[in-house]
Write an enzyme that holds these catalytic residues in place. Sequence first.
Site, PDB file in Angstrom:
ATOM      1  N   SER A  63       3.187  -7.227  -1.430  1.00  0.00           N
ATOM      2  CA  SER A  63       3.318  -7.290  -2.685  1.00  0.00           C
ATOM      3  C   SER A  63       3.395  -8.202  -3.362  1.00  0.00           C
ATOM      4  CB  SER A  63       3.144  -5.892  -3.533  1.00  0.00           C
ATOM      5  OG  SER A  63       4.542  -5.034  -3.145  1.00  0.00           O
ATOM      6  N   SER A 111       6.944 -10.140   4.585  1.00  0.00           N
ATOM      7  CA  SER A 111       7.020  -9.633   6.812  1.00  0.00           C
ATOM      8  C   SER A 111       7.768  -9.412   7.313  1.00  0.00           C
ATOM      9  CB  SER A 111       5.459 -10.396   6.928  1.00  0.00           C
ATOM     10  OG  SER A 111       5.071  -9.605   8.256  1.00  0.00           O
TER      11      SER A 111
END
EC number: 2.7.1.25
Length: 204
Positions: A108, A36
Amino acid sequence: MEEENIYPIFDRMLSRKDKEELLGQRGVMLWLTGLSGSGKSTIAIALERELHKRGLLCRILDGDNIRSGINNNLGFSAEDRVENIRRIAEIGKLFVDTGIITIAAFISPGNELRQMAARIIGIEDFLEIYVSTPLVECEKRDVKGLYAKARRGEIKNFTGISAPFEAPEHPALSLDTSKLSLEESVNTLLELVLPIVGKKGEKI
């Protein structure tokens, strides 16, 4: 009684080749993975604009447009994370089979998850792009304040803090946005992608 084909429509639909010839491009999946704040969505948006300028049709899939729509019934359990990626891959395959350059921007975090996505989409159509920006830089950016919440224990199983991220073993490309500008990252991607997708008006 003869066994009935329950999917007869597939035999009558236009082929992928027909659609790619109409668009003058080849469909492909660019799967951007990374922590992130690593720059995945920023790169995806800038790349889409550059490809669009060249007359190439693209579609971005990311957490905002997927989690707020087709996957809005999924949480963040281990099972839901797998189902999230499975659905994304199935949607991505539909776009790729239509000849559309598809850019997926998702954390992911596991190699197994990404390998599942590649199998669904098709290994030959799947380019894994590792946005390898280090955790310290991602945490410094923390635009949404998620890392701060994770450090305080307000977010459980947060990738990079309380849950692992597995770096891709053999990515098609690695981009560290702490060292590369946005323009440099996009240009590097264009060098990879343009020879694969073909150019508008050229035979593919």
